[in-house]
Design a protein around this motif. Structure first.
Motif, PDB file in Angstrom:
ATOM      1  N   THR A  17       0.827  -1.208   0.000  1.00 37.52           N
ATOM      2  CA  THR A  17       0.000   0.000   0.000  1.00 37.52           C
ATOM      3  C   THR A  17       0.856   1.251   0.000  1.00 37.52           C
ATOM      4  O   THR A  17       1.954   1.272   0.565  1.00 37.52           O
ATOM      5  N   ASP A  18       0.358   2.263  -0.644  1.00 35.61           N
ATOM      6  CA  ASP A  18       0.927   3.612  -0.642  1.00 35.61           C
ATOM      7  C   ASP A  18       0.003   4.455   0.214  1.00 35.61           C
ATOM      8  O   ASP A  18      -1.213   4.511  -0.025  1.00 35.61           O
ATOM      9  N   SER A  19       0.542   5.123   1.223  1.00 30.97           N
ATOM     10  CA  SER A  19      -0.292   5.842   2.193  1.00 30.97           C
ATOM     11  C   SER A  19      -1.153   6.917   1.552  1.00 30.97           C
ATOM     12  O   SER A  19      -2.134   7.360   2.131  1.00 30.97           O
ATOM     13  N   ARG A  20      -0.811   7.366   0.353  1.00 35.02           N
ATOM     14  CA  ARG A  20      -1.586   8.419  -0.311  1.00 35.02           C
ATOM     15  C   ARG A  20      -2.840   7.889  -0.983  1.00 35.02           C
ATOM     16  O   ARG A  20      -3.723   8.668  -1.349  1.00 35.02           O
ATOM     17  N   PHE A  21      -2.919   6.548  -1.140  1.00 36.05           N
ATOM     18  CA  PHE A  21      -4.019   5.995  -1.913  1.00 36.05           C
ATOM     19  C   PHE A  21      -4.711   4.872  -1.155  1.00 36.05           C
ATOM     20  O   PHE A  21      -4.226   4.384  -0.139  1.00 36.05           O
ATOM     21  N   VAL A  22      -5.844   4.469  -1.686  1.00 42.07           N
ATOM     22  CA  VAL A  22      -6.675   3.443  -1.052  1.00 42.07           C
ATOM     23  C   VAL A  22      -5.957   2.091  -1.114  1.00 42.07           C
ATOM     24  O   VAL A  22      -5.526   1.661  -2.187  1.00 42.07           O
ATOM     25  N   PRO A  23      -5.833   1.392   0.027  1.00 39.00           N
ATOM     26  CA  PRO A  23      -5.286   0.035  -0.022  1.00 39.00           C
ATOM     27  C   PRO A  23      -6.330  -0.925  -0.607  1.00 39.00           C
ATOM     28  O   PRO A  23      -7.510  -0.839  -0.280  1.00 39.00           O
ATOM     29  N   TRP A  24      -5.882  -1.820  -1.470  1.00 41.31           N
ATOM     30  CA  TRP A  24      -6.814  -2.770  -2.068  1.00 41.31           C
ATOM     31  C   TRP A  24      -6.073  -4.017  -2.502  1.00 41.31           C
ATOM     32  O   TRP A  24      -4.843  -4.028  -2.586  1.00 41.31           O
ATOM     33  N   CYS A  25      -6.818  -5.053  -2.816  1.00 41.92           N
ATOM     34  CA  CYS A  25      -6.216  -6.330  -3.186  1.00 41.92           C
ATOM     35  C   CYS A  25      -6.505  -6.618  -4.647  1.00 41.92           C
ATOM     36  O   CYS A  25      -7.677  -6.703  -5.060  1.00 41.92           O
ATOM     37  N   ASP A 301      -6.246   7.052 -19.344  1.00 41.72           N
ATOM     38  CA  ASP A 301      -5.676   6.578 -18.075  1.00 41.72           C
ATOM     39  C   ASP A 301      -5.415   7.748 -17.131  1.00 41.72           C
ATOM     40  O   ASP A 301      -5.678   7.671 -15.922  1.00 41.72           O
ATOM     41  N   ARG A 302      -4.877   8.840 -17.676  1.00 46.28           N
ATOM     42  CA  ARG A 302      -4.584  10.014 -16.849  1.00 46.28           C
ATOM     43  C   ARG A 302      -5.866  10.577 -16.245  1.00 46.28           C
ATOM     44  O   ARG A 302      -5.888  11.012 -15.100  1.00 46.28           O
ATOM     45  N   LEU A 303      -6.932  10.556 -17.033  1.00 41.90           N
ATOM     46  CA  LEU A 303      -8.201  11.082 -16.538  1.00 41.90           C
ATOM     47  C   LEU A 303      -8.773  10.226 -15.416  1.00 41.90           C
ATOM     48  O   LEU A 303      -9.510  10.745 -14.562  1.00 41.90           O
ATOM     49  N   THR A 304      -8.452   8.944 -15.395  1.00 38.57           N
ATOM     50  CA  THR A 304      -8.982   8.095 -14.325  1.00 38.57           C
ATOM     51  C   THR A 304      -8.441   8.505 -12.960  1.00 38.57           C
ATOM     52  O   THR A 304      -9.098   8.272 -11.934  1.00 38.57           O
ATOM     53  N   VAL A 305      -7.247   9.102 -12.934  1.00 35.23           N
ATOM     54  CA  VAL A 305      -6.668   9.540 -11.660  1.00 35.23           C
ATOM     55  C   VAL A 305      -6.744  11.060 -11.527  1.00 35.23           C
ATOM     56  O   VAL A 305      -6.006  11.663 -10.746  1.00 35.23           O
ATOM     57  N   GLY A 306      -7.639  11.668 -12.299  1.00 34.83           N
ATOM     58  CA  GLY A 306      -7.767  13.126 -12.253  1.00 34.83           C
ATOM     59  C   GLY A 306      -8.146  13.660 -10.883  1.00 34.83           C
ATOM     60  O   GLY A 306      -7.744  14.768 -10.512  1.00 34.83           O
ATOM     61  N   ASP A 307      -8.920  12.875 -10.110  1.00 39.26           N
ATOM     62  CA  ASP A 307      -9.299  13.333  -8.766  1.00 39.26           C
ATOM     63  C   ASP A 307      -8.077  13.575  -7.896  1.00 39.26           C
ATOM     64  O   ASP A 307      -8.086  14.457  -7.030  1.00 39.26           O
ATOM     65  N   SER A 308      -7.032  12.796  -8.122  1.00 40.71           N
ATOM     66  CA  SER A 308      -5.810  12.961  -7.338  1.00 40.71           C
ATOM     67  C   SER A 308      -5.171  14.314  -7.624  1.00 40.71           C
ATOM     68  O   SER A 308      -4.611  14.955  -6.724  1.00 40.71           O
ATOM     69  N   ALA A 309      -5.270  14.781  -8.879  1.00 39.39           N
ATOM     70  CA  ALA A 309      -4.742  16.102  -9.209  1.00 39.39           C
ATOM     71  C   ALA A 309      -5.542  17.190  -8.507  1.00 39.39           C
ATOM     72  O   ALA A 309      -4.976  18.152  -7.977  1.00 39.39           O
ATOM     73  N   GLY A 310      -6.870  17.044  -8.497  1.00 39.60           N
ATOM     74  CA  GLY A 310      -7.694  18.021  -7.796  1.00 39.60           C
ATOM     75  C   GLY A 310      -7.381  18.073  -6.311  1.00 39.60           C
ATOM     76  O   GLY A 310      -7.314  19.159  -5.713  1.00 39.60           O
ATOM     77  N   LEU A 311      -7.170  16.908  -5.700  1.00 36.01           N
ATOM     78  CA  LEU A 311      -6.843  16.868  -4.275  1.00 36.01           C
ATOM     79  C   LEU A 311      -5.466  17.476  -4.001  1.00 36.01           C
ATOM     80  O   LEU A 311      -5.264  18.142  -2.975  1.00 36.01           O
ATOM     81  N   ALA A 312      -4.527  17.251  -4.918  1.00 39.73           N
ATOM     82  CA  ALA A 312      -3.190  17.825  -4.745  1.00 39.73           C
ATOM     83  C   ALA A 312      -3.253  19.347  -4.769  1.00 39.73           C
ATOM     84  O   ALA A 312      -2.604  20.024  -3.956  1.00 39.73           O
ATOM     85  N   LEU A 313      -4.029  19.923  -5.677  1.00 42.50           N
ATOM     86  CA  LEU A 313      -4.195  21.382  -5.720  1.00 42.50           C
ATOM     87  C   LEU A 313      -4.889  21.888  -4.467  1.00 42.50           C
ATOM     88  O   LEU A 313      -4.553  22.957  -3.935  1.00 42.50           O
ATOM     89  N   LEU A 314      -5.880  21.130  -3.984  1.00 38.31           N
ATOM     90  CA  LEU A 314      -6.580  21.532  -2.761  1.00 38.31           C
ATOM     91  C   LEU A 314      -5.634  21.520  -1.562  1.00 38.31           C
ATOM     92  O   LEU A 314      -5.673  22.417  -0.714  1.00 38.31           O
ATOM     93  N   ARG A 315      -4.772  20.516  -1.491  1.00 40.41           N
ATOM     94  CA  ARG A 315      -3.791  20.464  -0.395  1.00 40.41           C
ATOM     95  C   ARG A 315      -2.851  21.664  -0.454  1.00 40.41           C
ATOM     96  O   ARG A 315      -2.502  22.251   0.584  1.00 40.41           O
ATOM     97  N   GLU A 316      -2.427  22.016  -1.656  1.00 37.23           N
ATOM     98  CA  GLU A 316      -1.555  23.193  -1.807  1.00 37.23           C
ATOM     99  C   GLU A 316      -2.255  24.446  -1.284  1.00 37.23           C
ATOM    100  O   GLU A 316      -1.649  25.256  -0.566  1.00 37.23           O
ATOM    101  N   ALA A 317      -3.520  24.611  -1.640  1.00 39.79           N
ATOM    102  CA  ALA A 317      -4.269  25.786  -1.199  1.00 39.79           C
ATOM    103  C   ALA A 317      -4.465  25.778   0.308  1.00 39.79           C
ATOM    104  O   ALA A 317      -4.338  26.819   0.971  1.00 39.79           O
ATOM    105  N   ASN A 318      -4.776  24.612   0.883  1.00 41.13           N
ATOM    106  CA  ASN A 318      -4.976  24.524   2.335  1.00 41.13           C
ATOM    107  C   ASN A 318      -3.688  24.796   3.095  1.00 41.13           C
ATOM    108  O   ASN A 318      -3.698  25.447   4.148  1.00 41.13           O
TER     109      ASN A 318
END
Length: 420
Positions: A17-25, A301-318
C-alpha cells in the motif's frame, strides 16, 4: 510517501500500500471501490443511467464487430430537434401571452398575472453563453502558436479552430460556444494540461474539437436550452413537501403539468442519449487520429486519476491558508505549483491506475451517464489497428507554447494559492 505491506483481510494475499491511496487487493478486489456511488434516486436519473448503459455497450459492440463510427443524423435526432423547438415555442407563447395580459388588462388583476408570466418566460429564455470575467481569455494575437496547434488538430478532425481559449485551474477541458454569433470557445484547465505529455495534449485537443465535428444533438444550442427549460419547468412544478390544505390543492393542480414536463424531459433524454454516447466515442477516435492511439489511451488513463490532481491542488491551497501572513514563503508559494502537480501525478503507482480501471468497470455509467465508462472507451480505442499521430509536438513548438501560457500559469497559480 510511505509504503507498507499487509495481508488482504479477504484472501490473505500480500497487499503493498501507498499511504496516499486506497489500499486494495488485486487478487480478490477487496476494497477496490470503497467510495461506490449511491443508487440514483429520481426516475430521470435512473432512466439516464439505463439508457447510457444500453447505448454505450451497444455502440461498443458495433465497433468491435467492425462497424465504422461516423456522425449520424437519424430519426431520433430529428424528433429531438422538433421537441426542442416545441419547448422554445412554448416559451415564445408565454412572452406573447404576458405582453397581451399586461397591455390589454388594465383596470384589473391581469397585468400582475402578465408580469408573472413574463418573469417565467425570462427565466426560461435561451442562453447564448458568454466569456468569463474571472479567468484569462486568450485570443489569437495573444497565443499564436497555441492557436496554430489548435488549427492543425482541427484540420485533422475535419472542423475549424476556435475564437478564444479560456484558461482555468480545472482538471478538465471542454468546448462550447458563446454570444449571439455562437463563436467557438475552448476551455483548457491547467490542472489537466500540466499533467499531460505534449502528445497527450494533442489527443486531448483532438477529443474536444471532435465534439464540434461529430453532430452531437444533445450539445447543440437548441437542445441544450430546451433541456434547461424543461428542467426549470420541472423545478417550478415540484410538489410542495408536507403540504397544508391549500398547498395540497396546489399540488393537485400541478400534477398533470408536472407529469407532462417529466414525460417530455425523459423522452428528450431518450432521443438524445445515443447521439451523446456516439459523440464521445467519435471524439475519442479523433483524439487517436490527432495524437495517436497510444496517446489517446494514455489520456484516458490520466483522466482516471484526475481526482488525485484536484486533491493535490486543494492540499496546496490549504497549506497556504495556514502559512503566516508576512512569511516570505507565502508570497513565493505559487512558484513551481504546476511542476509540483506534475511531479505528484508522475509518482502515482501503477496499482492506483489499475484500481481506477476496475472501479470504472464496476461503476459503469453510475457516476456520469453522459460519458461511456473509461474502460469501454479504452476498449473502443484499442479495437482494430493502432493509428499513428497526424499532429506531433515539435520541441520548438513546445517551448513557444510554454512561453505563451506563462502569464496565465502565474496568474492562476497566484490566485489558487492566494499569493500577492
Amino acid at each position: 510517501m510511505e509504503q507498507s505491506v499487509q495481508p488482504c483481510p479477504e484472501c490473505g494475499t500480500e497487499v503493498r500500500t501507498d499511504s496516499r491511496f486506497v489500499p486494495w487487493c488485486a487478487a480478490c478486489d477487496w476494497n477496490v471501490d470503497p467510495g461506490a456511488p449511491e443508487e440514483a434516486a429520481g426516475r430521470l436519473e435512473r432512466l439516464q443511467r439505463r439508457l447510457a448503459r444500453q447505448h454505450g455497450e451497444k455502440l461498443l459492440a458495433e465497433v468491435t464487430a467492425g462497424a465504422a463510427l461516423r456522425p449520424r443524423r437519424d430519426v431520433a435526432s430529428v424528433l429531438a430537434y422538433a421537441i426542442a423547438l416545441a419547448v422554445h415555442g412554448t416559451t415564445a407563447a408565454l412572452v406573447v401571452t404576458g405582453i397581451l395580459l399586461v397591455t390589454l388588462g388594465w383596470g384589473g388583476p391581469l397585468p400582475l398575472l402578465g408580469a408573472l408570466v413574463l418573469a417565467i418566460a425570462w427565466a426560461l429564455r435561451p442562453r447564448f453563453g458568454r466569456l468569463p470575467d474571472d479567468a484569462p481569455v486568450l485570443h489569437r494575437a495573444d497565443a499564436p502558436e497555441l492557436f496554430a496547434l489548435i488549427d492543425d488538430v482541427a484540420e485533422v478532425v475535419g472542423t475549424t479552430g476556435v475564437h478564444v481559449v479560456v484558461v482555468t485551474t480545472d482538471v478538465n477541458a471542454s468546448v462550447t460556444t458563446y454570444g449571439l454569433r455562437q463563436l467557438r470557445r475552448l476551455d483548457i484547465g491547467l490542472g489537466l494540461w500540466e499533467i499531460l505529455t505534449p502528445q497527450q495534449r494533442i489527443a486531448m485537443l483532438g477529443h474536444e474539437l471532435g465534439h464540434y465535428a461529430n453532430g452531437d444533438t444533445r450539445h447543440g444550442l437548441i437542445t441544450v436550452n430546451a433541456l434547461r427549460s424543461l428542467t426549470l419547468w420541472r423545478h417550478l412544478l415540484e410538489p410542495v413537501p408536507r403540504p397544508n390544505l391549500i398547498e395540497m390543492a396546489i399540488n393537485a393542480f400541478y400534477l398533470l403539468p408536472s407529469c407532462a414536463v417529466q414525460g417530455v424531459l425523459m423522452l428528450l433524454d431518450h432521443l438524445t442519449f445515443r447521439a451523446t454516447q456516439r459523440g464521445e466515442y467519435l471524439a475519442d477516435s479523433f483524439a487517436a487520429r490527432a495524437g495517436s492511439t497510444a496517446a489517446a489511451v494514455e489520456l484516458m488513463d490520466r483522466l482516471t486519476v484526475g481526482d488525485s490532481a484536484g486533491l493535490a491542488l486543494l492540499r496546496e491551497a490549504n497549506t497556504q491558508q495556514v502559512t503566516r501572513f508576512g512569511d516570505p514563503a507565502r508570497k513565493e508559494a505559487w512558484r513551481g505549483l504546476w511542476e509540483r502537480l506534475a511531479a505528484h501525478m508522475d509518482s502515482i503507482p501503477e496499482s492506483e491506475y489499475e484500481r481506477q480501471r476496475r472501479c470504472s468497470a464496476l461503476r459503469g455509467h453510475s457516476v456520469d451517464a453522459t460519458h461511456p465508462p473509461t474502460h469501454l472507451r479504452i476498449a473502443c480505442l484499442l479495437t482494430g489497428a493502432p493509428t499513428a499521430a497526424e499532429v506531433t509536438a515539435a520541441p520548438e513548438r513546445q517551448i513557444a507554447l510554454d512561453a505563451e501560457l506563462a502569464e496565465p500559469r502565474e496568474k492562476l497559480a497566484r490566485r489558487l494559492l492566494n499569493s500577492r
